[in-house]
Design a protein around this motif. Structure first.
Motif, PDB file in Angstrom:
ATOM      1  N   LEU A  54       0.817  -1.207   0.000  1.00  0.00           N
ATOM      2  CA  LEU A  54       0.000   0.000   0.000  1.00  0.00           C
ATOM      3  C   LEU A  54       0.856   1.264   0.000  1.00  0.00           C
ATOM      4  O   LEU A  54       0.488   2.280  -0.602  1.00  0.00           O
ATOM      5  N   VAL A  55       1.997   1.208   0.681  1.00  0.00           N
ATOM      6  CA  VAL A  55       2.906   2.363   0.663  1.00  0.00           C
ATOM      7  C   VAL A  55       3.371   2.640  -0.761  1.00  0.00           C
ATOM      8  O   VAL A  55       3.450   3.797  -1.198  1.00  0.00           O
ATOM      9  N   SER A  56       3.667   1.589  -1.507  1.00  0.00           N
ATOM     10  CA  SER A  56       4.139   1.780  -2.885  1.00  0.00           C
ATOM     11  C   SER A  56       3.065   2.395  -3.767  1.00  0.00           C
ATOM     12  O   SER A  56       3.376   2.974  -4.810  1.00  0.00           O
ATOM     13  N   LYS A  57       1.823   2.278  -3.336  1.00  0.00           N
ATOM     14  CA  LYS A  57       0.716   2.837  -4.101  1.00  0.00           C
ATOM     15  C   LYS A  57       0.186   4.139  -3.503  1.00  0.00           C
ATOM     16  O   LYS A  57      -0.873   4.614  -3.916  1.00  0.00           O
ATOM     17  N   GLY A  58       0.886   4.679  -2.496  1.00  0.00           N
ATOM     18  CA  GLY A  58       0.515   5.989  -1.971  1.00  0.00           C
ATOM     19  C   GLY A  58      -0.412   5.967  -0.776  1.00  0.00           C
ATOM     20  O   GLY A  58      -0.885   7.016  -0.340  1.00  0.00           O
ATOM     21  N   PHE A  78      -6.136 -12.964  14.826  1.00  0.00           N
ATOM     22  CA  PHE A  78      -4.971 -13.117  13.969  1.00  0.00           C
ATOM     23  C   PHE A  78      -3.718 -13.000  14.835  1.00  0.00           C
ATOM     24  O   PHE A  78      -3.449 -11.951  15.425  1.00  0.00           O
ATOM     25  N   THR A  79      -2.975 -14.103  14.934  1.00  0.00           N
ATOM     26  CA  THR A  79      -1.765 -14.109  15.757  1.00  0.00           C
ATOM     27  C   THR A  79      -0.605 -13.490  14.983  1.00  0.00           C
ATOM     28  O   THR A  79      -0.565 -13.512  13.748  1.00  0.00           O
ATOM     29  N   TYR A  80       0.341 -12.921  15.737  1.00  0.00           N
ATOM     30  CA  TYR A  80       1.548 -12.394  15.098  1.00  0.00           C
ATOM     31  C   TYR A  80       2.749 -12.714  15.981  1.00  0.00           C
ATOM     32  O   TYR A  80       2.679 -12.696  17.202  1.00  0.00           O
ATOM     33  N   LYS A  81       3.881 -13.027  15.300  1.00  0.00           N
ATOM     34  CA  LYS A  81       5.100 -13.417  15.993  1.00  0.00           C
ATOM     35  C   LYS A  81       6.263 -12.489  15.668  1.00  0.00           C
ATOM     36  O   LYS A  81       7.348 -12.645  16.244  1.00  0.00           O
ATOM     37  N   THR A  82       6.041 -11.577  14.740  1.00  0.00           N
ATOM     38  CA  THR A  82       7.044 -10.572  14.401  1.00  0.00           C
ATOM     39  C   THR A  82       6.436  -9.195  14.634  1.00  0.00           C
ATOM     40  O   THR A  82       5.214  -9.030  14.670  1.00  0.00           O
ATOM     41  N   ASN A  83       7.286  -8.196  14.767  1.00  0.00           N
ATOM     42  CA  ASN A  83       6.794  -6.838  14.916  1.00  0.00           C
ATOM     43  C   ASN A  83       5.984  -6.431  13.690  1.00  0.00           C
ATOM     44  O   ASN A  83       6.375  -6.707  12.551  1.00  0.00           O
ATOM     45  N   ILE A  84       4.875  -5.770  13.930  1.00  0.00           N
ATOM     46  CA  ILE A  84       4.055  -5.227  12.841  1.00  0.00           C
ATOM     47  C   ILE A  84       4.378  -3.752  12.715  1.00  0.00           C
ATOM     48  O   ILE A  84       4.306  -3.005  13.701  1.00  0.00           O
ATOM     49  N   ASN A  85       4.718  -3.307  11.512  1.00  0.00           N
ATOM     50  CA  ASN A  85       5.101  -1.919  11.270  1.00  0.00           C
ATOM     51  C   ASN A  85       4.154  -1.297  10.253  1.00  0.00           C
ATOM     52  O   ASN A  85       4.158  -1.678   9.079  1.00  0.00           O
ATOM     53  N   ILE A  86       3.328  -0.380  10.731  1.00  0.00           N
ATOM     54  CA  ILE A  86       2.373   0.307   9.881  1.00  0.00           C
ATOM     55  C   ILE A  86       2.962   1.667   9.499  1.00  0.00           C
ATOM     56  O   ILE A  86       3.253   2.488  10.376  1.00  0.00           O
ATOM     57  N   SER A  87       3.129   1.900   8.212  1.00  0.00           N
ATOM     58  CA  SER A  87       3.811   3.096   7.738  1.00  0.00           C
ATOM     59  C   SER A  87       2.909   4.318   7.800  1.00  0.00           C
ATOM     60  O   SER A  87       1.691   4.215   8.003  1.00  0.00           O
ATOM     61  N   LYS A  88       3.508   5.461   7.609  1.00  0.00           N
ATOM     62  CA  LYS A  88       2.790   6.726   7.640  1.00  0.00           C
ATOM     63  C   LYS A  88       1.697   6.743   6.580  1.00  0.00           C
ATOM     64  O   LYS A  88       1.923   6.389   5.421  1.00  0.00           O
ATOM     65  N   GLY A  89       0.505   7.160   6.993  1.00  0.00           N
ATOM     66  CA  GLY A  89      -0.610   7.276   6.064  1.00  0.00           C
ATOM     67  C   GLY A  89      -1.387   6.006   5.847  1.00  0.00           C
ATOM     68  O   GLY A  89      -2.394   6.015   5.134  1.00  0.00           O
ATOM     69  N   ILE A  90      -0.976   4.899   6.447  1.00  0.00           N
ATOM     70  CA  ILE A  90      -1.691   3.631   6.312  1.00  0.00           C
ATOM     71  C   ILE A  90      -2.622   3.479   7.514  1.00  0.00           C
ATOM     72  O   ILE A  90      -2.211   3.661   8.662  1.00  0.00           O
ATOM     73  N   SER A  91      -3.863   3.138   7.252  1.00  0.00           N
ATOM     74  CA  SER A  91      -4.845   2.973   8.316  1.00  0.00           C
ATOM     75  C   SER A  91      -5.126   1.506   8.563  1.00  0.00           C
ATOM     76  O   SER A  91      -4.916   0.654   7.688  1.00  0.00           O
ATOM     77  N   LEU A  92      -5.611   1.223   9.779  1.00  0.00           N
ATOM     78  CA  LEU A  92      -5.901  -0.146  10.181  1.00  0.00           C
ATOM     79  C   LEU A  92      -7.269  -0.178  10.828  1.00  0.00           C
ATOM     80  O   LEU A  92      -7.520   0.524  11.805  1.00  0.00           O
TER      81      LEU A  92
END
Length: 743
Positions: A156-160, A172-186
């Protein structure tokens, strides 16, 4: 924006997925623009207004309100000063001097309402057009959805920009750090991200809209969410099961870092936060915070906090900033830091805290508003409710505390080494059915320019050591407060020097039982202390009580227009003035006597009413120190007494004037306006005492013929001549007997 079309590697997904991207490409940009505009409006308009209206730039006090215009004709927005005559604080707001309590968060509320409407529309769009993480299910290797989310984020970052959608109710389980970039919503819409490895975190770089996500630490991570950049909005989320292990310092639910300004945490819930305790005090392993705020201009609004277990610091909200070093008082009194913590300008409002253990809010930063929050503790012991250290310009207003069957081991309010703090219109309620203990209700250690006004503290069935525990108070006003309770040992306790320019005015105090309502005992010399217009309604004094007001070593002390009523028991108490200079005791209504002792000088006791039957209305004494000097007792009214003024001790009192007082009745037939005890009779110099116009004044002195007083006497002055065996009277020329014969 141009979104990448789905190719053959997504064969598991329906053929019509590509049609979703056509919709997103046209409509997502509008959604993102609406969100960006809303956040921009909060950051650049609402926050600017709040900051302008909350910031305080203190100017030296003036005498009256009219002096503000002449002393500061060019005052600018935010400049603030106190008027000495009323103790009120005025702030320059929109070109007008206004009382500081006019602060409100209207701008925040208006923008927040519009932003909430935008969010509701955004949620509806997200349900149909968000990027569903299940589309990348094959990337969730070994059930690590963190890998899939990070890959979607990069795409999504590559698409703006874009929105990552977690399906409703999914886990949803996670085992690694999740990194949400600037401008990306969750958007979670009720879905859960559940940690499945030690100390993994979810990081947001900034300008992130986070809505409806459950962040479940699963007792494996000590820092669930980290906001690393400006203008993120976390809304309707839950943070739970966060646990810091033996390697974790500062276990945190949401960490708003120094780089994250203008962030909003709203309508969220925090539950079950705890940490490992290694038994080493002060190393921060075992410290727990639901929110740790370091960035500026944050709004934390309408959240719920419960389930906090910390062994070092356990604060639901901890606000901290860098230290700005200064030698200014009272920062220079702190044993830990030499300065004030910098401004964060946080707005913390409408939150509810359940069963706090260490504190609900801890401030180590300046310029914050704490308003309309509620703390409820049921059966869980509390150390503090709100506390602040080495700060300036904080406002604590309209907050409520409810305590049921718990012990406050330190203080409900604790503020130490602070400057320019306003604590106003807060309430404290306790349970009338469960008896509990409070050490100090309000702990104020080395504070200056503080206002404690309009608060209501009710200690039903609570044993309270001190309502106020004060040390080093300078330029402080306690006014218009109401205190009530069952067993309150002391209302005001002063245990250090440096007390100056202290006012306590127009407070209402009502206790069933108390010990020493006011104790001011200083190691040095306090000055400019004013007790005025206060009302004390006391059922009875505890067995160890002997003083009501006790002042020691105070220069320029005013006790004026106070009412002290004992309504249950006929007990003898006193207002004790010891080692004080320049004292005014005027227009009070006392169920007590006034004691002037040990080195006090220049004491005026004028126009008071002594309601109770007392041994003496005024007791002038020296026990271990020098005899009092220059004591004037004028135009007072005593209901009934044995002696109106009693001079006790083995040193001669100097310049004692007793003028125009009225005694309603006597408890014995002696009718002494002045009584000198056995220790004082051999040493008391009669020329140091002046008596005039008291009603009735039937007898003053006694002694042998050789001891008749030679100093100035009014006509009718009486003397019992032991040599003659009867009373003689002064007729302005001679001593005469009852027949008018000179004797």
């Amino acid at each position: 924006m141009d979104l990448k079309r789905v190719g053959t590697k997504f064969d598991r997904v329906r053929v019509d997925i590509n049609e979703n991207f056509d919709k997103i490409e046209g409509k997502y940009k509008g959604l993102q623009k609406r969100f960006d505009n809303a956040v921009e409006e909060v950051s650049e308009k609402a926050f600017d207004k709040v900051v302008d209206r909350a910031k305080i730039d203190w100017l030296p006090p003036v005498d009256t309100f009219d002096d503000l215009a002449t002393t500061y004709p060019d005052a600018t927005e935010g400049q603030t000063s106190m008027t000495r005559d009323t103790g009120k604080i005025y702030r320059m707001t929109n070109g007008v001097w206004m009382e500081i309590q006019d602060f409100d968060a209207t701008a925040i509320n208006e923008v927040d309402a519009r932003l909430s409407a935008e969010l509701e529309g955004a949620r509806q769009d997200l349900e149909s057009r968000g990027y569903d993480i299940r589309w990348n299910a094959l990337d969730a290797i070994d059930d690590d959805w963190g890998l899939a989310i990070n890959k979607i984020n990069d795409y999504l970052v590559s698409k703006g920009g874009g929105v990552i959608l977690l399906p409703k109710i999914g886990v949803f389980t996670y085992k690694t750090n999740i990194n949400i970039s600037k401008g990306i919503s969750l958007s979670g819409l009720g879905a859960s991200l559940k940690a499945d490895a030690r100390n993994v975190t979810i990081n947001f770089a900034g300008s992130n809209l986070v809505d409806g996500v459950i962040f479940d630490g699963n007792d494996k991570t000590g820092r669930a969410v980290v906001l690393q950049g400006d203008k993120s909005y976390v809304h309707r989320c839950t943070v739970k099961n966060v646990y810091g292990d033996e390697s974790t310092t500062n276990t945190v639910g949401i960490h708003i870092t120094k780089q994250a300004n203008y962030c909003v945490i709203k309508d969220c819930a925090f539950d079950k936060l705890s940490a490992f305790e290694n038994g080493i005090e002060g190393d921060l392993i075992g410290a727990v915070r639901a929110i740790w705020l370091q960035g500026q201009f944050a709004v934390i609004d309408n959240n719920n906090f419960l389930g906090m277990e910390g062994y070092e610091d356990a604060d639901y909200i901890y606000v901290s900033a860098d230290l700005k070093e200064t030698n200014e008082y009272p920062a220079n009194k702190s044993p830990l830091v030499n300065g004030f913590f910098a401004e964060t300008f946080a707005v913390i409002t409408n939150n509810t805290f359940y069963n706090a253990t260490k504190s609900a809010i801890k401030l180590q930063s300046s310029g914050n508003l704490i308003a309309n929050n509620t703390l409820i503790n049921v059966g869980v012991d509390l150390r503090y409710a709100w506390r602040g250290y080495s700060t300036t310009g904080n406002v604590v207003k309209n907050n409520s505390i409810y305590l049921y069957g718990c012990v406050v081991t330190s203080s409900v309010y604790q503020f130490q080494y602070n400057l320019n703090t306003v604590i106003k219109d807060n309430t404290l309620h306790t349970d009338a059915t469960a008896r509990s203990e409070i050490v100090n209700a309000v702990d104020l250690i080395y504070n200056a320019e503080m206002i404690f006004d309009g608060n209501e503290l009710n200690f039903s069935r609570y044993n309270v050591d001190n309502i106020f525990y004060l040390s080093g108070a300078r330029r402080m006003t306690l006014s218009n407060n109401k205190f009530s309770g069952t067993d309150v040992r002391q209302t005001y306790t002063f245990n250090q020097d440096l007390v100056s320019d202290f006012r306590t005015n127009n407070n209402e105090i009502s206790y069933e039982r108390t010990n020493f309502p006011v104790v001011m005992s200083t190691n040095g010399s306090a000055k400019n202390v004013n007790f005025e217009g206060n009302k004390f309604m006391i059922g009875e004094l505890l067995p160890s009580a002997s003083h009501f007001f006790a002042f020691r070593n105070v220069d320029n002390l005013n006790i004026i227009d106070n009412h002290i009523v004992l309504y249950k028991k006929d007990q003898s108490i006193q207002v004790r003035i010891e080692g004080c200079t320049d004292v005014e005791v005027q227009r009070n209504a006392f169920d007590a006597r006034v004691t002037v002792s040990d080195g006090s000088k220049n004491v005026d006791i004028i126009d008071n009413v002594f309601n109770k039957d007392v041994l003496s209305a005024v007791f002038v004494n020296n026990e271990a120190g020098e005899a009092p000097e220059n004591v004037r007792v004028i135009k007072n009214v005593a209901h009934k007494c044995t002696y109106f003024v009693s001079l006790n001790g083995n040193k001669s009192k100097k310049n004692i004037e007793v003028i125009d007082n009225t005694v309603g009745g006597w408890t014995t037939d002696q009718h002494n306006i002045i009584f000198i005890d056995a220790a004082g009779r051999p040493v008391q110099r009669m020329e140091e005492i002046y008596v005039k116009g008291n009603t009735p004044a039937r007898r003053f002195d006694y002694g042998f013929t050789s001891e008749r007083p030679a100093y100035k006497k009014d006509v009718g002055y009486s003397y019992f001549d032991w040599s003659l065996g009867y009373v003689i009277t002064w007729n302005d020329t001679n001593w005469v007997n009852g027949n008018g014969d000179t004797v």
